[in-house]
Design a protein around this motif. Structure first.
Motif, mmCIF file in Angstrom:
data_model
loop_
_atom_site.group_PDB
_atom_site.id
_atom_site.type_symbol
_atom_site.label_atom_id
_atom_site.label_comp_id
_atom_site.label_asym_id
_atom_site.label_seq_id
_atom_site.Cartn_x
_atom_site.Cartn_y
_atom_site.Cartn_z
ATOM 1 N N PRO A 297 0.886 -1.142 0.054
ATOM 2 C CA PRO A 297 -0.048 0.058 0.148
ATOM 3 C C PRO A 297 0.695 1.234 -0.121
ATOM 4 O O PRO A 297 1.522 1.248 0.913
ATOM 5 C CB PRO A 297 -0.761 0.014 1.158
ATOM 6 C CG PRO A 297 -0.972 -1.665 1.450
ATOM 7 C CD PRO A 297 0.212 -2.162 1.016
ATOM 8 N N GLY A 298 0.671 2.138 -1.011
ATOM 9 C CA GLY A 298 1.372 3.281 -1.100
ATOM 10 C C GLY A 298 2.716 3.541 -2.003
ATOM 11 O O GLY A 298 2.986 4.135 -2.389
ATOM 12 N N ALA A 299 3.184 2.137 -2.520
ATOM 13 C CA ALA A 299 4.196 2.069 -3.223
ATOM 14 C C ALA A 299 4.392 0.905 -4.291
ATOM 15 O O ALA A 299 3.960 -0.351 -3.694
ATOM 16 C CB ALA A 299 5.558 1.858 -2.256
ATOM 17 N N GLU A 300 4.622 0.967 -5.414
ATOM 18 C CA GLU A 300 4.939 0.012 -6.198
ATOM 19 C C GLU A 300 6.294 -0.576 -6.187
ATOM 20 O O GLU A 300 7.267 0.079 -5.721
ATOM 21 C CB GLU A 300 4.817 0.659 -7.945
ATOM 22 C CG GLU A 300 5.009 -0.527 -8.922
ATOM 23 C CD GLU A 300 5.099 0.064 -10.344
ATOM 24 O OE1 GLU A 300 4.873 -0.772 -11.299
ATOM 25 O OE2 GLU A 300 5.207 1.177 -10.497
ATOM 26 N N GLY A 301 6.347 -1.838 -6.143
ATOM 27 C CA GLY A 301 7.669 -2.457 -5.686
ATOM 28 C C GLY A 301 8.628 -2.381 -6.860
ATOM 29 O O GLY A 301 8.335 -2.210 -8.101
ATOM 30 N N VAL A 302 9.869 -2.940 -6.638
ATOM 31 C CA VAL A 302 10.967 -3.072 -7.663
ATOM 32 C C VAL A 302 10.503 -4.084 -8.833
ATOM 33 O O VAL A 302 10.872 -3.810 -9.804
ATOM 34 C CB VAL A 302 12.409 -3.508 -6.901
ATOM 35 C CG1 VAL A 302 13.470 -3.549 -8.184
ATOM 36 C CG2 VAL A 302 12.632 -2.558 -5.947
ATOM 37 N N GLU A 303 9.782 -5.105 -8.272
ATOM 38 C CA GLU A 303 9.438 -6.101 -9.376
ATOM 39 C C GLU A 303 8.546 -5.310 -10.458
ATOM 40 O O GLU A 303 8.500 -5.641 -11.374
ATOM 41 C CB GLU A 303 8.572 -6.885 -8.641
ATOM 42 C CG GLU A 303 9.672 -8.133 -7.749
ATOM 43 C CD GLU A 303 8.830 -9.181 -7.320
ATOM 44 O OE1 GLU A 303 7.493 -9.230 -7.386
ATOM 45 O OE2 GLU A 303 9.522 -10.358 -6.981
ATOM 46 N N GLY A 304 7.571 -4.807 -9.771
ATOM 47 C CA GLY A 304 6.557 -3.674 -10.707
ATOM 48 C C GLY A 304 7.440 -2.716 -11.739
ATOM 49 O O GLY A 304 7.215 -2.588 -12.967
ATOM 50 N N TRP A 305 8.407 -2.098 -11.186
ATOM 51 C CA TRP A 305 9.341 -1.436 -11.819
ATOM 52 C C TRP A 305 9.739 -1.991 -12.983
ATOM 53 O O TRP A 305 10.073 -1.529 -14.113
ATOM 54 C CB TRP A 305 10.347 -0.496 -11.019
ATOM 55 C CG TRP A 305 9.920 0.377 -10.119
ATOM 56 C CD1 TRP A 305 8.506 0.911 -10.025
ATOM 57 C CD2 TRP A 305 10.686 1.051 -9.058
ATOM 58 N NE1 TRP A 305 8.505 1.778 -8.963
ATOM 59 C CE2 TRP A 305 9.490 2.024 -8.312
ATOM 60 C CE3 TRP A 305 11.891 1.243 -8.629
ATOM 61 C CZ2 TRP A 305 9.852 2.660 -7.337
ATOM 62 C CZ3 TRP A 305 12.161 1.721 -7.115
ATOM 63 C CH2 TRP A 305 11.250 2.602 -6.911
ATOM 64 N N THR A 306 10.416 -3.325 -12.723
ATOM 65 C CA THR A 306 11.046 -4.266 -13.611
ATOM 66 C C THR A 306 10.458 -4.281 -14.800
ATOM 67 O O THR A 306 10.752 -4.540 -15.928
ATOM 68 C CB THR A 306 11.882 -5.285 -13.017
ATOM 69 O OG1 THR A 306 12.608 -4.829 -11.747
ATOM 70 C CG2 THR A 306 12.635 -6.244 -13.829
ATOM 71 N N ARG A 307 9.102 -4.866 -14.446
ATOM 72 C CA ARG A 307 8.236 -5.229 -15.501
ATOM 73 C C ARG A 307 7.846 -4.048 -16.419
ATOM 74 O O ARG A 307 8.038 -4.397 -17.887
ATOM 75 C CB ARG A 307 6.886 -5.715 -14.955
ATOM 76 C CG ARG A 307 7.064 -7.159 -14.472
ATOM 77 C CD ARG A 307 5.616 -7.629 -14.164
ATOM 78 N NE ARG A 307 5.054 -6.991 -13.183
ATOM 79 C CZ ARG A 307 5.113 -7.447 -11.745
ATOM 80 N NH1 ARG A 307 5.834 -8.283 -11.397
ATOM 81 N NH2 ARG A 307 4.336 -6.607 -11.020
#
Length: 453
Positions: A297-307
């Motif tokens: 909640p509140g933040a997209e994670g590094v995995e999402g950034w990578t995709r």
């Protein structure tokens, strides 16, 4: 007088002519430093000061900070330190103004206070939030009152875009509402028609609130400048004006653009010149240990950034030469703007793809150096220039008597290499001092909260 080398975080909670005239009268609505409780008086002794008023170093100085302000500055053998004042030994070190993130985003949820600390940990003492949402006014209040460890915050309201505005009348009402609510500026996103944009701009000048952000396609850069948009965030609006996404830049057109922006007194926040490269390599950067791997909640994670980055990289691979040209054109535009005397403000869009708050400014400075800007000119964009932009609201951005005490103590000279800004001995925010040891201790706690594989 007592001398210290480590100061802990203490009790702070960690958790046209008329147009020109109207622009000159516009000021942010929040008084950021007024509500803060008074921190302890501190003197930096025998320190080399990088004042950022010009490209110089003042050797062997004493800087006295009281009530969140710089009260005196002078040669160490002449400045008298009052009895009982805590001192920080600055021998061989360099004291410069704190940095600013002029295009940041304030997440909510579980990471709100963590994000504020990540900024401070990297010497970021001022943040202009560029997309308001519920809870941000309270976050600004807590930050600027010193209730949490945080930079001084200035906040744009919810954006003006094709999705939020459907008529000129609605645009005008939205301006008045945000002014009444106390937002510091208006955020412009794509999608506005010319009529909607003009209604927004005219009303903003009437009520006295500044506006900046993107350049809507129907409006165009030239018209936005004419209407008094103060900041242009992202260089792509300039690339589009020059028709240089996949073609080399025409030098005469670039020179005309620089002159137009300079003469208007507009500011440019480059935003988006970092984050190039292989997604896996970017995800492996050291600062990713301070960001959640998976979205919370509140933040997209590094995995999402990578995709997301991998998807955009696949598009770029369809024409890698064009992608490289686009990236190089951004740097060319940035250097031309800097050489032409246009006001540039440091900003990174953090937290966005591989742009961890605070750490992203060091990456941005690397990219600015790649464009050919000197260390001093790069540092100006995050210090003195930001103070000039906010000059009607507060005084900061240089090391001088009366300025807000936002400072970074460095082990090496930042005028030699902007990379030295990361070689910190501590950070001061509105007169509150945090040693590097205490900062690293808190960073370690954050890293344990978000373990890797």
């Amino acid at each position: 007088m007592k001398t210290i080398t480590v100061v802990a975080l203490g009790s702070v909670v960690l958790s046209g002519s008329m147009l020109a005239a109207s622009r000159a009268s516009t000021a942010p609505s929040s008084p950021p430093a007024a509500a803060q409780s008074a921190p302890a008086a501190i003197a930096f002794t025998h320190v080399n000061v990088v004042p950022m008023d010009s490209e110089r170093v003042l050797r062997d100085q004493t800087v006295l900070v009281e009530q969140g302000r710089i009260r005196s500055l002078g040669s160490a053998d002449q400045v008298q330190i009052p009895a009982g004042i805590t001192t920080v030994d600055g021998s061989g070190k360099y004291l410069m103004p704190g940095l600013a993130e002029m295009h940041g985003h304030m997440p909510g949820g579980d990471v709100e206070e963590m994000v504020m600390f990540l900024y401070v940990a990297n010497g970021v003492t001022t943040v202009r939030g560029m997309l308001g949402q519920d809870g941000h006014m309270e976050l600004r209040r807590k930050a600027n009152a010193g209730e949490i460890v945080a930079p001084t915050l200035y906040m744009a309201g919810p954006s003006f875009s094709g999705g939020s505005v459907s008529s000129p009348e609605q645009a005008a009402r939205r301006v008045r509402t945000q002014k009444e609510q106390g937002w510091d500026l208006l955020k412009i996103h794509p999608g506005l028609t010319v009529a909607e944009y003009d209604a927004m701009a005219i009303t903003a000048h009437e009520v006295g609130i500044r506006f900046g952000g993107h350049v809507p396609a129907d409006v165009g850069l030239e018209h936005a400048i004419e209407m008094g948009q103060e900041t242009f965030d992202h260089l792509d609006g300039f690339i589009e004006y020059l028709d240089a996404f996949d073609e080399p830049i025409d030098r005469s057109s670039l020179e005309e653009l620089v002159t137009m922006v300079k003469d208007a007194g507009s500011w440019v926040v480059p935003v988006g010149i970092i984050g190039r490269g292989d997604a896996r390599a970017l995800a492996a950067r050291p600062e990713m240990r301070y960001w959640p791997k998976r979205s919370i909640p509140g933040a997209e994670g590094v995995e999402g950034w990578t995709r997301r980055h991998a998807a955009s990289a696949r598009q770029a691979q369809a024409d890698p030469d064009a992608a490289d040209l686009w990236a190089n054109n951004r740097l060319e535009v940035l250097k031309a703007l800097a050489d032409g005397g246009v006001g540039i403000l440091m900003g990174t869009d953090s937290p966005q793809i591989f742009s961890v708050p605070g750490f992203s400014l060091h990456r941005e400075m690397e990219a600015m150096a790649e464009s050919g800007m000197s260390p001093f000119d790069i540092l100006v964009t995050g210090t003195r220039a930001v103070g000039e932009y906010f000059r009607r609201s507060d005084t900061f951005g240089t090391v001088a008597v009366g300025r807000r005490a936002d400072l970074i103590l460095l082990n090496t000279n930042p005028l030699d290499d902007v990379g030295n800004v990361a070689d910190r001995a501590g950070v001061m925010v509105r007169g509150r001092w945090f040693s590097e040891a205490s900062i690293q201790e808190r960073l370690d706690e954050i890293a344990r909260r978000f373990p890797g594989d």
